[in-house]
Design an enzyme around this catalytic site. Structure first.
Site, mmCIF file in Angstrom:
data_model
loop_
_atom_site.group_PDB
_atom_site.id
_atom_site.type_symbol
_atom_site.label_atom_id
_atom_site.label_comp_id
_atom_site.label_asym_id
_atom_site.label_seq_id
_atom_site.Cartn_x
_atom_site.Cartn_y
_atom_site.Cartn_z
ATOM 1 N N VAL A 85 0.717 -1.198 -0.128
ATOM 2 C CA VAL A 85 0.081 0.065 -0.102
ATOM 3 C C VAL A 85 0.867 1.153 0.254
ATOM 4 O O VAL A 85 1.912 1.402 0.820
ATOM 5 C CB VAL A 85 -1.046 0.056 1.195
ATOM 6 C CG1 VAL A 85 -1.875 1.253 1.277
ATOM 7 C CG2 VAL A 85 -1.754 -1.268 1.272
ATOM 8 N N HIS A 86 0.568 2.229 -1.164
ATOM 9 C CA HIS A 86 1.454 3.339 -0.932
ATOM 10 C C HIS A 86 0.747 4.566 -1.566
ATOM 11 O O HIS A 86 1.348 5.510 -1.505
ATOM 12 C CB HIS A 86 2.808 3.110 -1.750
ATOM 13 C CG HIS A 86 2.719 3.206 -3.254
ATOM 14 N ND1 HIS A 86 2.211 1.898 -3.958
ATOM 15 C CD2 HIS A 86 2.904 3.889 -4.151
ATOM 16 C CE1 HIS A 86 2.178 2.394 -5.090
ATOM 17 N NE2 HIS A 86 2.739 3.314 -5.185
ATOM 18 N N ARG A 87 -0.228 4.194 -2.225
ATOM 19 C CA ARG A 87 -0.834 5.384 -2.891
ATOM 20 C C ARG A 87 -1.421 6.433 -2.152
ATOM 21 O O ARG A 87 -2.238 6.197 -1.174
ATOM 22 C CB ARG A 87 -1.828 4.872 -4.196
ATOM 23 C CG ARG A 87 -1.508 4.377 -5.065
ATOM 24 C CD ARG A 87 -2.399 4.098 -6.417
ATOM 25 N NE ARG A 87 -1.722 3.369 -7.359
ATOM 26 C CZ ARG A 87 -1.161 3.934 -8.628
ATOM 27 N NH1 ARG A 87 -1.216 5.271 -8.552
ATOM 28 N NH2 ARG A 87 -0.541 3.491 -9.458
ATOM 29 N N ARG A 102 6.437 6.174 2.664
ATOM 30 C CA ARG A 102 5.232 7.094 2.759
ATOM 31 C C ARG A 102 4.188 6.298 3.759
ATOM 32 O O ARG A 102 3.501 6.995 4.766
ATOM 33 C CB ARG A 102 4.700 6.950 1.450
ATOM 34 C CG ARG A 102 3.558 7.906 1.362
ATOM 35 C CD ARG A 102 2.928 7.784 -0.172
ATOM 36 N NE ARG A 102 1.843 8.682 -0.332
ATOM 37 C CZ ARG A 102 1.868 10.030 -0.731
ATOM 38 N NH1 ARG A 102 2.918 10.708 -0.675
ATOM 39 N NH2 ARG A 102 1.028 10.683 -0.711
ATOM 40 N N ASP A 104 -2.110 -1.699 -3.938
ATOM 41 C CA ASP A 104 -2.940 -0.561 -4.887
ATOM 42 C C ASP A 104 -1.565 -0.080 -6.015
ATOM 43 O O ASP A 104 -1.796 0.972 -6.408
ATOM 44 C CB ASP A 104 -3.070 0.457 -3.828
ATOM 45 C CG ASP A 104 -2.203 1.351 -3.108
ATOM 46 O OD1 ASP A 104 -0.851 0.528 -3.373
ATOM 47 O OD2 ASP A 104 -2.123 1.911 -2.182
#
Length: 356
Positions: free
Chosen positions: A202-204, A235, A275
């Site tokens: 998950v990074h968006r 992030r 994502d």
């Protein structure tokens, strides 16, 4: 012929590796790293594992808001382009580095070649969608990975300069999978068994900056009832504290891993939850079910083929998909034969250039 290649983020390092290898056999490449991804786990490690030559220059722009980051790249890329006088500026994907490279080429009247042209999620809320649309409309050669991408461009009136070359990320996957299997014991290091875990990335911004969405994702994977391995993007880790989020005991948080380790984790996962656009493709390459934590995707082919499912950010829906989504049908060959990089270089070589 001289090529100015602009990269800046993990997926671009992967895409550039097979192209640079062939490009340098016939032409001169100046490799410019914008520094969009800058720590070892997200940048230098990928250069080492993929045997990419060290960048000729790193602008070291670092992270930041989209406008500030893109703006910081432009003068550095422009200066290099003026000094080097390349025949082509070669850009990859849909990051701010992609956009900056395309803008510099257009302003300086240097031909631009876009690898991975024609992708569309049709969601302008995604910064990447804006980047890829602008880059495509500024590019002179559009090097598309799939027939669907070519069709997307045609719907926007772009037919000249379009080449369907296949997917350079599949080249990298095919070239490195056996190396990864032989050289990395990450499963043993983490105490994992083949098919005994889900892999999560998950990074968006829409999932990490929205703290309620991040909490919901973590709740969903925590309720899935199987072990979840989660390499945590810097992030995302920074957002954990702000969200007050604590994953369940079945979720194993690990530091970001290199490309080869990621291939091993992907190939041996029971399912992949992400994502990321690149991880969606790598799941398809590896024949693993993919659960995409987004409302839209630029890789609609993988959804149509039945191996990728879009799941809304709802904890019950996420947990259910992790437990139940197990496609059994065939996987059509969507991404080419593993020789896209050669076609990219051939396309550049075939065009006579006369840049100022």
């Amino acid at each position: 012929m001289k090529i100015l290649t602009v990269v800046g983020a993990r997926p671009q390092f992967i895409k550039a590796a097979p192209v640079s290898r062939i490009l340098r056999q016939h032409h001169t490449e100046f490799l410019l790293h914008t520094g969009q991804h800058y720590d070892d786990a997200m940048s230098d490690l990928f250069f080492r594992q993929l045997a990419i030559p060290a960048p000729d220059l790193n602008l070291e722009v670092g992270s930041g808001r989209h406008g500030a980051q893109t703006g910081a790249m432009l003068p550095g890329i422009e200066l290099v382009a003026i000094e080097q006088r390349p025949d082509w500026i070669l850009i990859y994907g849909d990051t701010n580095s992609t956009l900056a490279g395309a803008l510099v080429g257009a302003k300086l009247h240097i031909r631009v070649a876009h690898v991975e042209a024609g992708l569309r999620s049709y969601d302008r809320r995604m910064p990447e969608e804006v980047n890829r649309v602008v880059a495509d409309h500024l590019s002179d050669i559009l090097l598309s990975p799939t027939d669907a991408a070519v069709a997307n461009l045609a719907r926007e009136g772009i037919t000249e300069g379009v080449r369907m070359v296949g997917d350079v990320m599949y080249d990298a996957f095919a070239q490195n999978l056996e190396v990864a299997r032989r050289s990395h014991g990450i499963l043993a290091e983490l105490g994992l068994e083949r098919g005994g875990y889900a892999l999560l990335t998950v990074h968006r911004a829409e999932n990490v900056d929205d703290l309620e969405r991040l909490r919901t994702i973590l709740q969903g994977v925590s309720e899935a009832g199987i072990k979840v391995v989660f390499p945590v993007h810097p992030r995302t880790r920074a957002a954990f504290g702000s969200a007050g989020a604590k994953p369940g005991p079945n979720v194993m948080l690990i530091d970001p891993v290199g490309y080869l380790e990621m291939l091993v984790l992907e190939e041996n996962a029971e399912t992949i939850v992400t994502d990321s656009g690149g991880v969606q493709k790598e799941a398809y390459f590896a024949g693993r079910p993919c659960i995409t934590l987004r409302d839209t995707t630029e890789w609609n082919e993988t959804v149509a083929a039945g191996w990728n499912v879009l799941v809304r950010i709802d904890s019950n829906a996420i947990a259910s998909a992790i437990r139940e989504f197990r496609p059994k049908g065939e996987r059509p060959n969507l991404f080419g034969d593993g020789h896209a990089a050669g076609r990219v270089v051939d396309a550049l070589s075939a065009v006579k250039v006369a840049n100022p």
